[in-house]
Design a protein around this motif. Structure first.
Motif, mmCIF file in Angstrom:
data_model
loop_
_atom_site.group_PDB
_atom_site.id
_atom_site.type_symbol
_atom_site.label_atom_id
_atom_site.label_comp_id
_atom_site.label_asym_id
_atom_site.label_seq_id
_atom_site.Cartn_x
_atom_site.Cartn_y
_atom_site.Cartn_z
ATOM 1 N N TYR A 5 0.814 -1.224 0.000
ATOM 2 C CA TYR A 5 0.000 0.000 0.000
ATOM 3 C C TYR A 5 0.839 1.261 0.000
ATOM 4 O O TYR A 5 0.591 2.172 -0.753
ATOM 5 C CB TYR A 5 -0.949 0.002 1.206
ATOM 6 C CG TYR A 5 -1.711 1.289 1.344
ATOM 7 C CD1 TYR A 5 -2.751 1.578 0.485
ATOM 8 C CD2 TYR A 5 -1.363 2.227 2.289
ATOM 9 C CE1 TYR A 5 -3.453 2.760 0.567
ATOM 10 C CE2 TYR A 5 -2.065 3.418 2.390
ATOM 11 C CZ TYR A 5 -3.102 3.678 1.536
ATOM 12 O OH TYR A 5 -3.777 4.853 1.629
ATOM 13 N N ASP A 6 1.801 1.346 0.863
ATOM 14 C CA ASP A 6 2.548 2.590 1.049
ATOM 15 C C ASP A 6 4.033 2.291 0.888
ATOM 16 O O ASP A 6 4.637 1.650 1.733
ATOM 17 C CB ASP A 6 2.252 3.150 2.443
ATOM 18 C CG ASP A 6 2.836 4.523 2.672
ATOM 19 O OD1 ASP A 6 3.971 4.776 2.219
ATOM 20 O OD2 ASP A 6 2.173 5.356 3.322
ATOM 21 N N ASN A 9 6.252 3.624 3.923
ATOM 22 C CA ASN A 9 6.135 2.884 5.183
ATOM 23 C C ASN A 9 6.190 1.380 4.975
ATOM 24 O O ASN A 9 6.206 0.622 5.935
ATOM 25 C CB ASN A 9 4.830 3.243 5.903
ATOM 26 C CG ASN A 9 4.874 4.646 6.447
ATOM 27 O OD1 ASN A 9 5.893 5.081 6.963
ATOM 28 N ND2 ASN A 9 3.778 5.367 6.317
ATOM 29 N N TRP A 11 3.916 -0.840 3.932
ATOM 30 C CA TRP A 11 2.774 -1.583 4.474
ATOM 31 C C TRP A 11 2.406 -2.673 3.485
ATOM 32 O O TRP A 11 2.017 -2.413 2.352
ATOM 33 C CB TRP A 11 1.582 -0.679 4.688
ATOM 34 C CG TRP A 11 1.739 0.298 5.809
ATOM 35 C CD1 TRP A 11 2.710 0.309 6.775
ATOM 36 C CD2 TRP A 11 0.910 1.416 6.081
ATOM 37 N NE1 TRP A 11 2.514 1.351 7.621
ATOM 38 C CE2 TRP A 11 1.411 2.064 7.221
ATOM 39 C CE3 TRP A 11 -0.218 1.938 5.475
ATOM 40 C CZ2 TRP A 11 0.843 3.182 7.771
ATOM 41 C CZ3 TRP A 11 -0.799 3.066 6.017
ATOM 42 C CH2 TRP A 11 -0.268 3.678 7.152
ATOM 43 N N ALA A 39 -6.757 -1.775 11.497
ATOM 44 C CA ALA A 39 -6.114 -1.024 10.423
ATOM 45 C C ALA A 39 -5.123 -0.032 11.026
ATOM 46 O O ALA A 39 -5.405 0.586 12.054
ATOM 47 C CB ALA A 39 -7.159 -0.275 9.603
ATOM 48 N N GLN A 41 -3.023 3.488 11.460
ATOM 49 C CA GLN A 41 -3.351 4.892 11.195
ATOM 50 C C GLN A 41 -2.715 5.243 9.858
ATOM 51 O O GLN A 41 -1.530 4.978 9.635
ATOM 52 C CB GLN A 41 -2.790 5.782 12.302
ATOM 53 C CG GLN A 41 -3.152 7.232 12.125
ATOM 54 C CD GLN A 41 -2.655 8.074 13.292
ATOM 55 O OE1 GLN A 41 -2.123 7.570 14.257
ATOM 56 N NE2 GLN A 41 -2.842 9.364 13.185
ATOM 57 N N GLN A 42 -3.489 5.826 8.970
ATOM 58 C CA GLN A 42 -2.998 6.032 7.610
ATOM 59 C C GLN A 42 -1.921 7.106 7.548
ATOM 60 O O GLN A 42 -0.849 6.883 7.018
ATOM 61 C CB GLN A 42 -4.144 6.387 6.682
ATOM 62 C CG GLN A 42 -3.709 6.426 5.238
ATOM 63 C CD GLN A 42 -4.876 6.495 4.292
ATOM 64 O OE1 GLN A 42 -6.021 6.451 4.699
ATOM 65 N NE2 GLN A 42 -4.603 6.593 3.033
ATOM 66 N N TYR A 43 -2.205 8.282 8.043
ATOM 67 C CA TYR A 43 -1.234 9.367 7.999
ATOM 68 C C TYR A 43 -1.156 9.992 9.378
ATOM 69 O O TYR A 43 -2.161 10.304 9.981
ATOM 70 C CB TYR A 43 -1.636 10.421 6.969
ATOM 71 C CG TYR A 43 -1.696 9.851 5.578
ATOM 72 C CD1 TYR A 43 -0.540 9.522 4.893
ATOM 73 C CD2 TYR A 43 -2.910 9.616 4.962
ATOM 74 C CE1 TYR A 43 -0.590 8.979 3.629
ATOM 75 C CE2 TYR A 43 -2.976 9.077 3.689
ATOM 76 C CZ TYR A 43 -1.807 8.774 3.022
ATOM 77 O OH TYR A 43 -1.855 8.234 1.775
#
Length: 55
Positions: A5-6, A9, A11, A39, A41-43
Motif C-alpha cells: 500500500y505505502d 512505510n 505496508w 487497520a 493509522q494512515q497518515y
C-alpha cells in the motif's frame, strides 16, 4: 498475493482470492468478507492529538 500500500512505510497485506463467480448485476460494489487485526493509522503528523489527549 501481497498488496503493497505505502512504499514509504512499506505496508504489506496478504490478499487471498477465494473464488471468481459469474457477474451478478444486482451487486453494485465490492464487499469485505473478513478482517484480521486493526487497520494502521494512515497518515500521522505531530499536530495530531495523542491518545491521552482524547480521554
Amino acid at each position: 498475493m501481497t498488496y503493497l500500500y505505502d512504499f514509504g512505510n512499506n505496508w504489506k497485506f496478504d490478499v487471498q482470492l477465494e473464488a471468481i463467480n459469474p457477474p451478478n448485476n444486482k451487486i453494485k460494489k465490492p464487499k469485505i468478507l473478513e478482517v484480521h487485526g486493526n487497520a494502521p493509522q494512515q497518515y500521522w503528523s505531530e499536530n495530531d492529538e495523542s491518545d491521552e489527549d482524547k480521554e
